[in-house]
Design an enzyme around this catalytic site. Sequence first.
Site, short mmCIF file in Angstrom:
data_model
loop_
_atom_site.label_atom_id
_atom_site.label_comp_id
_atom_site.label_asym_id
_atom_site.label_seq_id
_atom_site.Cartn_x
_atom_site.Cartn_y
_atom_site.Cartn_z
N ILE A 146 23.00 8.78 20.26
CA ILE A 146 22.99 7.58 20.78
C ILE A 146 21.86 7.66 21.87
CG2 ILE A 146 24.18 5.60 22.20
CD1 ILE A 146 26.76 6.33 20.90
N LYS A 173 3.69 -10.13 16.37
CA LYS A 173 4.66 -10.93 15.48
C LYS A 173 4.41 -12.44 15.96
CE LYS A 173 6.63 -8.40 12.33
NZ LYS A 173 6.23 -8.45 10.80
N ALA A 211 4.03 -5.04 6.98
CA ALA A 211 3.84 -4.67 8.35
C ALA A 211 4.01 -3.47 8.59
CB ALA A 211 4.72 -5.81 9.04
N TYR A 270 4.05 -4.79 18.92
CA TYR A 270 4.68 -5.16 17.96
C TYR A 270 5.05 -6.45 18.01
CZ TYR A 270 8.45 -5.55 14.39
OH TYR A 270 9.01 -6.08 13.08
N VAL A 272 18.95 2.09 13.62
CA VAL A 272 20.07 2.79 13.90
C VAL A 272 21.11 2.91 12.83
CG1 VAL A 272 21.13 0.71 15.29
CG2 VAL A 272 21.94 2.99 15.48
N GLY A 309 11.31 0.27 26.14
CA GLY A 309 11.28 -1.02 25.36
C GLY A 309 12.65 -1.50 24.90
N ARG A 317 23.86 -5.71 19.79
CA ARG A 317 23.07 -6.11 18.76
C ARG A 317 23.71 -7.12 17.55
NH1 ARG A 317 20.16 -4.23 21.89
NH2 ARG A 317 18.73 -2.53 21.82
N ASN A 367 0.71 -1.23 0.06
CA ASN A 367 0.03 0.05 -0.12
C ASN A 367 0.94 1.32 0.03
OD1 ASN A 367 0.91 0.31 2.50
ND2 ASN A 367 -1.10 0.49 3.72
N ASN A 382 18.40 -7.64 13.82
CA ASN A 382 18.61 -6.09 13.13
C ASN A 382 18.89 -5.83 11.67
OD1 ASN A 382 18.65 -5.79 16.34
ND2 ASN A 382 18.24 -3.80 15.76
N1 LIG Z 1 14.04 -3.95 9.50
C1 LIG Z 1 14.22 -4.87 10.33
O1 LIG Z 1 15.33 -4.91 11.10
C2 LIG Z 1 13.33 -5.89 10.60
C3 LIG Z 1 13.80 -6.62 12.03
C4 LIG Z 1 12.71 -7.51 12.13
C5 LIG Z 1 11.50 -7.77 11.38
N2 LIG Z 1 11.33 -7.07 10.34
C6 LIG Z 1 10.06 -7.26 9.60
O2 LIG Z 1 10.42 -7.37 8.08
C7 LIG Z 1 9.35 -6.91 7.46
C8 LIG Z 1 9.85 -5.82 6.21
O3 LIG Z 1 10.45 -4.73 7.09
P1 LIG Z 1 11.27 -3.54 6.51
O4 LIG Z 1 12.20 -3.14 7.36
O5 LIG Z 1 11.38 -3.67 5.07
O6 LIG Z 1 10.02 -2.37 6.71
P2 LIG Z 1 9.40 -1.43 5.48
O7 LIG Z 1 8.50 -0.35 6.25
O8 LIG Z 1 10.57 -0.89 4.55
O9 LIG Z 1 8.70 -2.50 4.78
C9 LIG Z 1 7.29 -2.94 5.17
C10 LIG Z 1 6.51 -2.84 3.63
O10 LIG Z 1 5.06 -3.16 4.13
C11 LIG Z 1 4.13 -2.10 3.36
N3 LIG Z 1 3.01 -2.21 4.14
C12 LIG Z 1 2.84 -1.72 5.38
N4 LIG Z 1 1.31 -1.56 5.79
C13 LIG Z 1 1.02 -2.15 4.62
C14 LIG Z 1 -0.52 -2.83 4.48
N5 LIG Z 1 -1.33 -2.39 5.24
N6 LIG Z 1 -0.87 -3.27 3.23
C15 LIG Z 1 0.08 -3.48 2.31
N7 LIG Z 1 1.47 -3.05 2.48
C16 LIG Z 1 1.75 -2.58 3.63
C17 LIG Z 1 4.81 -0.79 3.50
O11 LIG Z 1 4.55 0.01 2.41
C18 LIG Z 1 6.24 -1.36 2.97
O12 LIG Z 1 6.55 -1.39 1.85
C19 LIG Z 1 8.35 -6.55 8.38
O13 LIG Z 1 7.42 -7.43 8.36
C20 LIG Z 1 8.86 -6.05 9.34
O14 LIG Z 1 8.12 -6.43 10.70
C21 LIG Z 1 12.23 -6.02 10.02
#
Ligand SMILES: NC(=O)c1ccc[n+]([C@@H]2O[C@H](COP(=O)([O-])OP(=O)(O)OC[C@H]3O[C@@H](n4cnc5c(N)ncnc54)[C@H](O)[C@@H]3O)[C@@H](O)[C@H]2O)c1
Length: 316
Positions: A213, A152, A80, A148, A192, A282, A221, A35, A177
């Site tokens: 920081i 998950k 997400a 969150y 970060v 948190g 991490r 979206n 991370n």
């Molecule tokens: N980045 C990290 O370090 C990390 C760590 C653990 C888990 N995650 C998980 O990995 C996944 C990707 O994370 P990311 O870091 O790429 O984040 P991001 O925000 O770049 O990507 C999330 C994507 O989901 C889309 N989105 C959000 N809500 C939506 C909805 N209602 N309908 C359709 N699309 C939607 C956003 O537009 C975005 O493109 C997520 O599930 C996140 O929770 C990320």
Amino acid sequence: MKNTILVTGGAGFIGSHLVEALASGDSNTVIVFDNLSTGRIENIPNLENVSFVRGDVQSEEDITQLFSEFTFDYIYHLAAVASVAESVNHPLETHRVNMDATIYLLEATRFQEKEVHKFVFASSAAVYGAEPTLPKTEQSIVDPITPYGIDKYASEKYVITYGQLYGLNVAVARFFNVYGPRQNPSSPYSGVLSILVRVSKQLRKGKNSLFQIFGDGEQIRDFVFVEDVVQGLILLATKKEIQAEAFNIASGEKHTIHEIITICETILEINIPLSYGKTRKGDIKQSYASIDKIGKIGYKPQFTMRQGLEKYMMYE
Ligand SMILES: NC(=O)c1ccc[n+]([C@@H]2O[C@H](COP(=O)([O-])OP(=O)(O)OC[C@H]3O[C@@H](n4cnc5c(N)ncnc54)[C@H](O)[C@@H]3O)[C@@H](O)[C@H]2O)c1
């Protein structure tokens, strides 16, 4: 054989790297469903075998429409609200995206005419919470401390249970991370490393900048480069023997924030001025993973912290 692959959240940071890797095999057709709330259309590779469908995972109607147009061989569910802080501020709204949507997708997958080869869910180290035993293995106590993390974990449980109850082919990936190109540094809740890289680049250009920081900088991490995460996700999807289990995806290395700053300073030959603020609500003092379980199916991180940071900094 030609595969049709769905990547929800494919316009986001991690999703777009996954799409890039999947689309490089020309026998794959990749459908990005997003979206664009935090994702960007420019992140999606402009390739013939990649299509973009704009839609909302929390809309049952949008999901039904999507599954009426396509039949998927593989599904990677990454969409997400990826910000822990956002979930603390808006638990109900984020719950709809981070958990309800998972059930909509699982239901649509269950009733798809063709059996899916694998449904892979993107979970997080946040499920482990603040329980201090380290390193985190998949057997560690799960005790999420934010909406969150709770969503998950609940999603994970649904995914695994769909595997057990209905025989859906599923796997869960718990990312630690993640860092790398296309991670958005502009939100106050950004990773970060994306902020650190932005500050480093400004300093390199001779501009004034400061890295803030939260806490004493000694928090530990496990930072994993995004291309290694993609490697792990594809392994979980393609290894047939993996069924209804969770796996850590991490680097297996541990670093303090201070150590990472030193690596950046060495790579770019700069000094990064620091300021210290209060520890954020948190925030966990130490978090790092055992990657033994996913290692047994062939996962091997290709990037050390320094190599990953070098590649990240070369980008743009
Ligand atoms: N980045 C990290 O370090 C990390 C760590 C653990 C888990 N995650 C998980 O990995 C996944 C990707 O994370 P990311 O870091 O790429 O984040 P991001 O925000 O770049 O990507 C999330 C994507 O989901 C889309 N989105 C959000 N809500 C939506 C909805 N209602 N309908 C359709 N699309 C939607 C956003 O537009 C975005 O493109 C997520 O599930 C996140 O929770 C990320």
